[in-house]
Every structure is written in C-alpha cells, then in structure tokens.
Write an enzyme that holds these catalytic residues in place. Structure first.
Site, short mmCIF file in Angstrom:
data_model
loop_
_atom_site.label_atom_id
_atom_site.label_comp_id
_atom_site.label_asym_id
_atom_site.label_seq_id
_atom_site.Cartn_x
_atom_site.Cartn_y
_atom_site.Cartn_z
N GLY A 1 59.06 7.28 16.48
CA GLY A 1 59.28 6.40 17.48
C GLY A 1 59.18 6.76 18.98
O GLY A 1 59.79 7.76 19.11
N GLU B 1 69.50 -12.67 31.44
CA GLU B 1 67.99 -12.48 32.07
C GLU B 1 67.01 -13.46 31.74
O GLU B 1 66.19 -14.11 32.62
CB GLU B 1 67.41 -11.01 31.92
N ASP C 1 69.37 3.48 19.93
CA ASP C 1 70.04 2.10 19.44
C ASP C 1 70.21 2.25 17.72
O ASP C 1 71.16 1.54 17.36
CB ASP C 1 69.02 1.08 19.56
#
Lengths: 431, 431
Positions: free
Chosen positions: A13, A173, A310
């Site tokens: 990742g 947002e 995460d």
C-alpha cells in the site's frame, strides 16, 4: 553498521502510511519493496475537490516511482497482493509471483461500508479512489444537464436533489462543495433551470455532524453549510436507497425523498487484505474489518509483521480508537520504520506507539472551515485559511503544491470549477 | 434592427468550429443552440500532452456552458444528434426530441480511420477524445511497469517497443513525447529495466514525415526526433497489427516488429453525422467521409445548412483540400456566422470562404519544434518558443492558460510528468 543490506521489507500500500514507512527506512540497511496496485500516491484529503470539479486527478496524485526515485534501497512494484504466507514469510501476488520478506508492513487502507446493503454501492458511490471521484463528478454535473432537458417537473425535482449520507468530514466537504456548485459555479450556466434551486441534504445518524469535533464547532459547521443552502438532517438514518429516491428515518417517522444523486460518506470497512492477513472468520479483526494489533502495531504472534493506517486498530479495549486520518497513518509509518531500524541494528525496541494529535480540520465551501487544534478552535474564514495553509504545506512533500495553489486561487477568484468534465468510459474508437 | 430574435440557429459540435460560430453570432438577432454530446470544449492540439502524462484533462477542457454563460442568445444542450430532417428543418436527438432550425451548422469533426481494418482500433488506439488520451496514457506507463516485472527478455523487448503509426503532427508529437518519457521522465524510476532502452518507431508511408511542411523542416523534425531516440521509418506501411507485434512493409520487404504498444495517428474519417446529413451511399462525400460543400460552406441544395471544420471539404476539384487544423475550423465558424448575420439582416452575402494561413507548427519533445509561417521558417528551440507562445495565447480564450503555463514550466524544470496516472474504468465499490 556491520550487517549487510540484505533484509527485505515488503510494504503493501502506497498511501500515507505505507509511503511514509518506505521513506523513513531510507537510512536503514534493508531492501524496501513497496507494492501497490496503483502507480501513484493519492492525496486523499483533497479527493472531494476532484469529485466536485475543482481539481484534476493529476493535481493530487504523485507517481510512487517518482517520489522514491532517488531512494536507492527502495523498489516500487505495481502489483496486486492476493495472499500472505506468514509462516513461510512471503506475499503472494496476482499472477503467482511470491515476494519473500523479513518484515512486512500492511497499509492497505479501507473501503466503503454499506452496512450489509452492498447493492446500494451502485446507486450511491463512495469516495475513495480517483475513479470514484470521476464517477461522482460525472453524476453531479450530469444531473444538472439532465434537469435542464427534463420536461417533467417531478423528474426535474429528482434530478436537482442531492443526498449526501454521512456527516463526517468527507460528507461535510462534499455537501459544502455541492452548495457552492449550485449557488456559485453554475449560476449563469443554464437557461431553463436555476441551479440555485437544487436541494442538498446532508443526512447524519448522530445528533450532530462532525461528531469527532467539539460541539461548538459542529454547530458552526452546520451553520456554514446552511448558509450554502445545505439542509442538515441529524438523528436521521437512511433505510433504503433506489435509483429515484432515498428513504430516511427520523425517530419513527420514515419518509421518501425523491433524489437521483446519492453520495455515500457514511462508513468504512477494512480492506479485504486485512481478512486475508489474519484469516477470515478468525478473530483478530474488529466489527469494521480492521485488524487488531499490539501496542507496537505488530500482529499478535507474528513479530516483524505490522499493520498501520486506517486498516489497523490497536487492541486496547480501554482506549478510544484513532481517527482514520492521514496524520495517524504517517506517524504509524514512521514509528514502524523505527521499530524495524532498531531491530535490524539490534537495539532495544522503542516505547509503544502513541499518536500525537496536532489537530483536525474540515472545510465547508470556498471560505469556511472548522479547525480543532486542542489549544485553539477556529471556524469560518480563519479556519479556512488555516486549512488551506496546512494542506498546501502537506502537499509540498509530494510537489504538487504550486499547481494546486494556483488552481485554487483561480477558482476562488473566478468562482469557476474548470475540471467539471463529464467523461465516459469509452474510447472514441469504440463508438 | 427590425426583426425580432426569433430565428433559430442550431450548431452541432462544440469544437473549434462550432464554438467559434456560436460566439460570432453573439450580436446577431437569432437564438443559438449549441448541441454537443460532451459538456466541454477540448483544446485538441494539446491532447497529446494528456496522453503522455504532461497535462491533466481538466487543463485543456473548458465547460461549454462556462464559455457561453454570458452570451444571452446562446443555449448549450448536452445531447447526442442522431439524425437530420432537412426538408422539415429539424435535428433529431437521442431520446426522440427534435430541434427546429432556420439555420444549421454541422461541425461534428472526424474520428480515426483504420483504412478498413477497424479491428486494429482495439489494439492501436487513436487520439481524439479525453478517454482516448487516458487510455493511451495508461498503455504507455503500464508497458514500463510490466517490463519492470517481466522475467522473459523477449516479453520485455515487446513491452519496451512503442510503434507510432503516422508521421503527421500528432504522430510526431506523440513519438517525441515518448522519447522524452523514456530518456528523461522515467530515468531514475526503475530498478530492473533502463527506460532509455525503449525503442520508439515512427512509421510513415510517405517519403518524409510532416508532408504538409516544407522539406527542410521535415528533415529537421526527423533529426530532432532521432536525438530523442526515435527511429523514423519513412516509405513504410503497416500491413498488420496484433497484440504482440506489428508487420511493416518497406518496398517488397515485410518484417514483423514485436511491440505491445501501438498508437494510431495515420488517418481520419469524417464523423458518422456527415453520412447521416447527406444520406449514406449518396454522393456528397469524399473518400474520407467528409462532406462536400459549396464555396460558402453551405450544403448543395440546402441553403442555410452549413458544414464546417474537419468534416467539411469545399467542392472545388482544382484546389488543394484545407488541412484539418483548428485555425481552419475557427475561420470557417466565423465565416458562417457572418453569412447568417448578413442573411438575417437582409444584406448581400459575403464573398466565398477563403482560408488565411497564418502558419503551422508541430512540437517535438521538450525543447524542439518546427514552424512554418510562410515568410519565416523556424526549427529547434526558437520554433519551440514560438509554438509555446502561440498555444498559450490561443488557450487564453478558454482561460486555462495560466495553469497550463505553470504546469509546463514545472515539467520543463523538473523533467517530470506528474499526471502519469494509470487509472482503470472501475470504481472502488465495484471491486
């Protein structure tokens, strides 16, 4: 340094965590292989700007090879990881190739969670990848185009209603940007509809939006959104989504909102690689599919195997889980690099990982935001300036800062969003 | 002005010709409807920069609504034209809607021509749309990625061979950019391959590249390409294309070149709308599917119906056909607007259309070009500066100039191409 640079670190990742881990290992005598199925690092905090036509994908993406080009001990591999053999210590890639490792860092992130209603994904896209952002951009601007052509006033209402599910930073947002698009960007663009008539609903299950912020800032954020024409519905759950409407439930009251554009910012679920790593069905994950790790971020029973960002949740029942934000991932990447460096150099391990929270911020439209630095809480225009400054400073590391700044200044002055292309997936030769 | 603004002008296509026609009608007492199946105007001369990772699509696209937002007599319609009824004077849109017109301007452009081998399109994409550019960008950068992972040296050679078919301006620009990518951009990016080993072939059927330029400039362009590592093969035809190789024929000699990346810049064919307009099978088109028009660009027998831009060819057997470039389309758009304006105002028609050639230019890599202004011929660095200046000046009308300039300056200094994203067509929720 007496050891040779022979130990192999594999990082899965290239997000904030993985990339920071790779860079922090630059002086450690190991070979680093960063594996990602995409060839670029994505500055995800600005992805909502791509989804709303303010920036182009290229503005917030940096080729991973470019970022690591001068780091001699690092190799980038564009490949998809399909499995792990933790006993034999190797990573399986699609196509059958295997990568041996001495140390493994899994930083595969999260994807959307539709809480068991995976069919909703087709109708209500979430925002995680460049493709998601382009899909959302197409849906938003196509809805206005279709409304301009609609003859049926009911259909026009459906087309001009936008539902954003989830009042966290991404939802806030997106809703703020939608308000701005309807009221400012498209103001003079249409002849039959008034884009300012668009209804934008932000639906949040909790009693307030931005629950991770102090209550005062939640209230100010809500007021900023309302000034942009966004209707904020708290204590409200989405119970059903179909192509022409959304059912929402407040208390015992269920009603159907006609809407053709639904955006999903409600929940995340750990990447499937988490399950593959710890063995699906086994314990070792929390309910959201995140991997439980030791206080030094290593996998229980597998020293030298780490999960960060995460996808990781520290197994410490008493403490609050860390937010899924870039600073956590970056600090964890740096921390794990330090653990590996000290192990390689046969030094004592560092103290358990501790997140240093320098603050969090969310932006609302073109000149408002909320920022919580702990010792200082800002809202409105000052918070927006702080938000702008911090994000530009952060982008500098991946060298797109100048461009993004110019693009922003340009959009700010002209109130335009030049990147609002409606693109399809077909090449012209296919037509 | 005694007439009311009631006559209707329908323009099909928002490229250089159609958009210029719409803008030139801003003071004419007519209602203008610009129909395009995309919501943006594309600055096609820079599309090769998107295909090679130098610019993002948003940098060279301008929303049509934005360009025309303050032109009160103009409406933009995002729709696909599927037919024309010239007797009843209306245009048929997908979905069944019809648009009545008093004047019709068809500016639908051209697409690729594979000279009867339409199956090659899947393997060797051409460059006309944003989607084409992103597809080509993915192929180019994915080829280097795959080569880095290839174990078989034969496969590696296939992956590192790029064939550009067609030595016109687009082919020259693509080949030059490929040379730069291999030699400069990716220089330090890989660990197992040397991108500089890539073979780039530019295949041209005629005896020289850039046949529309003076011979001296063709020679200079070829030398500039060769300095970037491009092999230029003139008098050479492509006879077959498959997924792993290309057959090329020079004289009686046919040989097979192993190559997995083939880009098509060899020929264009009028948009299918041309055939629909004049009736397929009827005369009224040339061999490349372009529509034959009167000297005032109107369709024979149908006054008030015009075809402009790449799709049009003036029916004048003695004269040389005009090149398919933006200045021709723009001048034709302006001319037809004038014809309509004078007709509406019951003035005498203007003299037949005459193209004023202010010059043509093509760029080769990051600091060379050729430019032919008739009275002045430039090559190398001065031509590149002229090219840069002219293209930036032209972009100003569509207001992306500042951004593009910054992006270019940035790329020039850093030798980087930040927009080299390999993207797929799938959203993350689909995975």
């Amino acid at each position: 340094m007496t050891r040779t640079a022979s130990e192999q670190v594999v990082i899965v990742g290239g997000g904030f965590g993985g990339l920071m881990a790779a860079r922090s290992l630059r002086r450690t005598p190991v070979r680093v292989t960063l594996v990602d199925r995409r060839n670029f690092h994505l500055f995800q905090p600005l992805l909502y700007q791509v989804a709303t036509g303010g920036l182009s994908p290229g503005d917030i993406a940096s080729p991973l090879r470019h970022v690591l080009k001068y780091q001699k001990n690092a190799t980038v591999l564009l490949a998809e990881v399909t499995g792990f053999d933790l006993e034999k210590r190797n990573v399986l890639l699609r196509g059958g190739e295997r990568l041996d490792f001495d140390y493994l860092i899994v930083a595969a992130g999260v994807s959307h969670d539709y809480f068991g209603h995976d069919g909703w994904g087709r109708i209500a896209p979430g925002l995680k990848s460049v493709e998601d952002a382009i899909d959302i951009r197409t849906r938003i601007f196509l809805a206005f185009e279709k409304a301009e052509r609609a003859v049926d006033s009911e259909e026009q209402e459906e087309l001009l209603t936008f539902v954003v599910v989830g009042g966290g930073p991404t939802g806030v947002e997106l809703a703020g940007a939608l308000g701005e698009i309807a009221r400012e960007t498209l103001r003079h663009d249409f002849r039959r509809i008034n884009p300012g008539d668009a209804r934008i609903l932000l639906v949040e299950g909790a009693s307030r939006i931005l629950t991770s912020y102090p209550e005062l800032l939640s209230r100010k954020a809500q007021r900023s959104l309302e000034r942009l024409g966004v209707t904020v519905l708290t204590n409200t759950l989405v119970t059903s989504v179909n192509e022409r409407s959304v059912d929402i439930k407040a208390g015992d009251n269920i009603r159907s909102v006609p809407a053709q554009t639904v955006l999903w910012a409600a929940g995340v679920r750990g990447s499937g690689l988490g399950g593959i790593l710890v063995g699906n069905g086994r314990s070792g994950m929390d309910r959201a599919g995140r991997v439980l790790v030791n206080p030094d971020l290593s996998l229980p029973d597998f020293p030298g195997v780490f999960v960060i960002g995460d996808l990781a949740v520290v197994n410490n029942p008493g403490s609050k889980p860390l937010p899924g934000v870039a600073p956590v991932a970056m600090q964890q990447g740096r921390y794990v690099a330090r653990v590996i460096d000290r192990t390689v150099r046969r030094k004592s391990p560092p103290a358990p990982f501790r997140y240093r929270n320098y603050g969090s911020m969310a932006t609302i439209g073109r000149a408002a935001a909320v920022a919580d630095f702990g010792w200082l809480r800002l809202s409105g225009y000052p918070a927006w300036l702080a938000w702008l400054f911090v994000h530009l400073m952060k982008l500098v590391e991946f060298e797109n800062r100048v461009l993004v700044f110019i693009q922003w200044a340009w959009n700010y002055v002209t109130k335009n969003r030049g990147a609002r292309l409606i693109t399809s997936e077909h090449r012209s030769s296919d037509r």
